[in-house]
Design a protein around this motif. Sequence first.
Motif, PDB file in Angstrom:
ATOM      1  N   GLY A 155      45.973  35.314  32.316  1.00 38.27           N
ATOM      2  CA  GLY A 155      47.085  34.827  33.109  1.00 38.27           C
ATOM      3  C   GLY A 155      48.266  35.787  33.161  1.00 38.27           C
ATOM      4  N   GLY A 156      48.227  36.797  32.322  1.00 45.32           N
ATOM      5  CA  GLY A 156      49.316  37.759  32.270  1.00 45.32           C
ATOM      6  C   GLY A 156      49.174  38.852  33.307  1.00 45.32           C
ATOM      7  N   SER A 157      50.070  39.826  33.217  1.00 46.32           N
ATOM      8  CA  SER A 157      50.125  40.919  34.192  1.00 46.32           C
ATOM      9  C   SER A 157      50.206  42.264  33.487  1.00 46.32           C
ATOM     10  N   LEU A 158      49.703  43.268  34.162  1.00 44.23           N
ATOM     11  CA  LEU A 158      49.856  44.655  33.747  1.00 44.23           C
ATOM     12  C   LEU A 158      50.025  45.504  34.996  1.00 44.23           C
ATOM     13  N   ARG A 193      45.066  39.033  43.669  1.00 45.53           N
ATOM     14  CA  ARG A 193      45.642  39.170  42.324  1.00 45.53           C
ATOM     15  C   ARG A 193      46.146  40.584  42.049  1.00 45.53           C
ATOM     16  N   PHE A 194      45.486  41.577  42.603  1.00 38.75           N
ATOM     17  CA  PHE A 194      45.852  42.979  42.376  1.00 38.75           C
ATOM     18  C   PHE A 194      46.485  43.554  43.645  1.00 38.75           C
ATOM     19  N   THR A 195      47.405  44.489  43.449  1.00 37.73           N
ATOM     20  CA  THR A 195      48.034  45.180  44.561  1.00 37.73           C
ATOM     21  C   THR A 195      48.081  46.674  44.264  1.00 37.73           C
ATOM     22  N   ILE A 196      47.557  47.475  45.188  1.00 35.00           N
ATOM     23  CA  ILE A 196      47.598  48.919  45.045  1.00 35.00           C
ATOM     24  C   ILE A 196      48.739  49.464  45.897  1.00 35.00           C
ATOM     25  N   SER A 197      49.420  50.472  45.379  1.00 34.18           N
ATOM     26  CA  SER A 197      50.515  51.099  46.121  1.00 34.18           C
ATOM     27  C   SER A 197      50.591  52.566  45.714  1.00 34.18           C
ATOM     28  N   ARG A 198      51.291  53.352  46.510  1.00 34.56           N
ATOM     29  CA  ARG A 198      51.449  54.764  46.186  1.00 34.56           C
ATOM     30  C   ARG A 198      52.823  55.243  46.605  1.00 34.56           C
ATOM     31  N   ASP A 199      53.275  56.279  45.923  1.00 37.32           N
ATOM     32  CA  ASP A 199      54.546  56.914  46.245  1.00 37.32           C
ATOM     33  C   ASP A 199      54.260  58.405  46.329  1.00 37.32           C
ATOM     34  N   ASN A 200      54.128  58.921  47.529  1.00 40.72           N
ATOM     35  CA  ASN A 200      53.767  60.335  47.689  1.00 40.72           C
ATOM     36  C   ASN A 200      54.894  61.275  47.264  1.00 40.72           C
ATOM     37  N   ALA A 201      56.107  60.786  47.275  1.00 40.99           N
ATOM     38  CA  ALA A 201      57.221  61.614  46.811  1.00 40.99           C
ATOM     39  C   ALA A 201      57.153  61.820  45.295  1.00 40.99           C
ATOM     40  N   LEU A 248      48.627  50.265  40.283  1.00 42.31           N
ATOM     41  CA  LEU A 248      47.826  49.062  40.463  1.00 42.31           C
ATOM     42  C   LEU A 248      48.507  47.928  39.704  1.00 42.31           C
ATOM     43  N   GLN A 249      49.122  47.028  40.449  1.00 43.40           N
ATOM     44  CA  GLN A 249      49.753  45.850  39.862  1.00 43.40           C
ATOM     45  C   GLN A 249      48.687  44.776  39.708  1.00 43.40           C
ATOM     46  N   MET A 250      48.496  44.317  38.488  1.00 44.21           N
ATOM     47  CA  MET A 250      47.446  43.340  38.207  1.00 44.21           C
ATOM     48  C   MET A 250      48.083  42.053  37.689  1.00 44.21           C
ATOM     49  N   ASN A 251      47.930  40.988  38.435  1.00 46.13           N
ATOM     50  CA  ASN A 251      48.469  39.685  38.066  1.00 46.13           C
ATOM     51  C   ASN A 251      47.340  38.699  37.828  1.00 46.13           C
ATOM     52  N   SER A 252      47.685  37.603  37.175  1.00 44.99           N
ATOM     53  CA  SER A 252      46.710  36.535  36.909  1.00 44.99           C
ATOM     54  C   SER A 252      45.430  37.102  36.307  1.00 44.99           C
ATOM     55  N   LEU A 253      45.593  37.918  35.310  1.00 45.50           N
ATOM     56  CA  LEU A 253      44.446  38.607  34.717  1.00 45.50           C
ATOM     57  C   LEU A 253      43.497  37.636  34.045  1.00 45.50           C
ATOM     58  N   LYS A 254      42.229  37.976  34.111  1.00 40.59           N
ATOM     59  CA  LYS A 254      41.165  37.158  33.538  1.00 40.59           C
ATOM     60  C   LYS A 254      40.407  37.988  32.498  1.00 40.59           C
ATOM     61  N   PRO A 255      39.749  37.337  31.564  1.00 45.66           N
ATOM     62  CA  PRO A 255      38.958  38.096  30.583  1.00 45.66           C
ATOM     63  C   PRO A 255      37.937  39.022  31.229  1.00 45.66           C
ATOM     64  N   GLU A 256      37.400  38.627  32.372  1.00 41.87           N
ATOM     65  CA  GLU A 256      36.417  39.467  33.057  1.00 41.87           C
ATOM     66  C   GLU A 256      37.030  40.699  33.708  1.00 41.87           C
ATOM     67  N   ASP A 257      38.341  40.830  33.679  1.00 39.87           N
ATOM     68  CA  ASP A 257      38.995  42.055  34.140  1.00 39.87           C
ATOM     69  C   ASP A 257      39.011  43.129  33.056  1.00 39.87           C
ATOM     70  N   THR A 258      38.589  42.773  31.857  1.00 40.53           N
ATOM     71  CA  THR A 258      38.550  43.734  30.758  1.00 40.53           C
ATOM     72  C   THR A 258      37.631  44.895  31.092  1.00 40.53           C
ATOM     73  N   ALA A 259      38.168  46.101  31.014  1.00 38.50           N
ATOM     74  CA  ALA A 259      37.403  47.298  31.379  1.00 38.50           C
ATOM     75  C   ALA A 259      38.274  48.528  31.150  1.00 38.50           C
ATOM     76  N   VAL A 294      41.805  41.864  28.297  1.00 44.66           N
ATOM     77  CA  VAL A 294      42.396  40.559  28.577  1.00 44.66           C
ATOM     78  C   VAL A 294      41.767  39.547  27.625  1.00 44.66           C
ATOM     79  N   SER A 295      42.594  38.947  26.799  1.00 41.38           N
ATOM     80  CA  SER A 295      42.101  37.972  25.830  1.00 41.38           C
ATOM     81  C   SER A 295      42.175  36.568  26.406  1.00 41.38           C
ATOM     82  N   SER A 296      41.242  35.748  25.995  1.00 44.18           N
ATOM     83  CA  SER A 296      41.197  34.373  26.518  1.00 44.18           C
ATOM     84  C   SER A 296      42.022  33.425  25.657  1.00 44.18           C
TER      85      SER A 296
END
Length: 119
Positions: free
Chosen positions: A15-18, A67-75, A81-92, A117-119
């Motif tokens: 449920g957390g974010s990174l 749940r995830f959002t990718i963004s870039r800043d070319n400057a 990669l903003q990761m929200n609502s993380l699940k244990p299966e996102d562990t990698a 991601v811990s349950s």
Amino acid sequence: QVHLVESGGGLVQAGGSLRLSCAASGRTFSTYAMGWFRQAPGKEREFVAAIGWSGTNPRYADSVKGRFTISRDNAKNTVDLQMNSLKPEDTAVYYCAGDASRTGVYAYWGQGTQVTVSS
């Protein structure tokens, strides 16, 4: 060529974010399509998200869409990669990758950053 270094991984509760960040060296970063991939223990590396050279056309794996959002800043030569609502299966281990030809072939890879991601 471009050299990629990921950061921002760590341990988080379900449920957390990174927010992962990938710093790139090289003058040609802004011309590359960029992607994030991940590899869980005992599994093959899989696509997570990608973004075009100008920051347009973001794409996501179905498993992370919404749940995830990718963004870039070319400057700043970064792709995040903003990761929200993380699940244990996102562990990698999460890898940043660069596609110089913009054809979906990722020739440049970072060393990876662990997300747990811990349950």
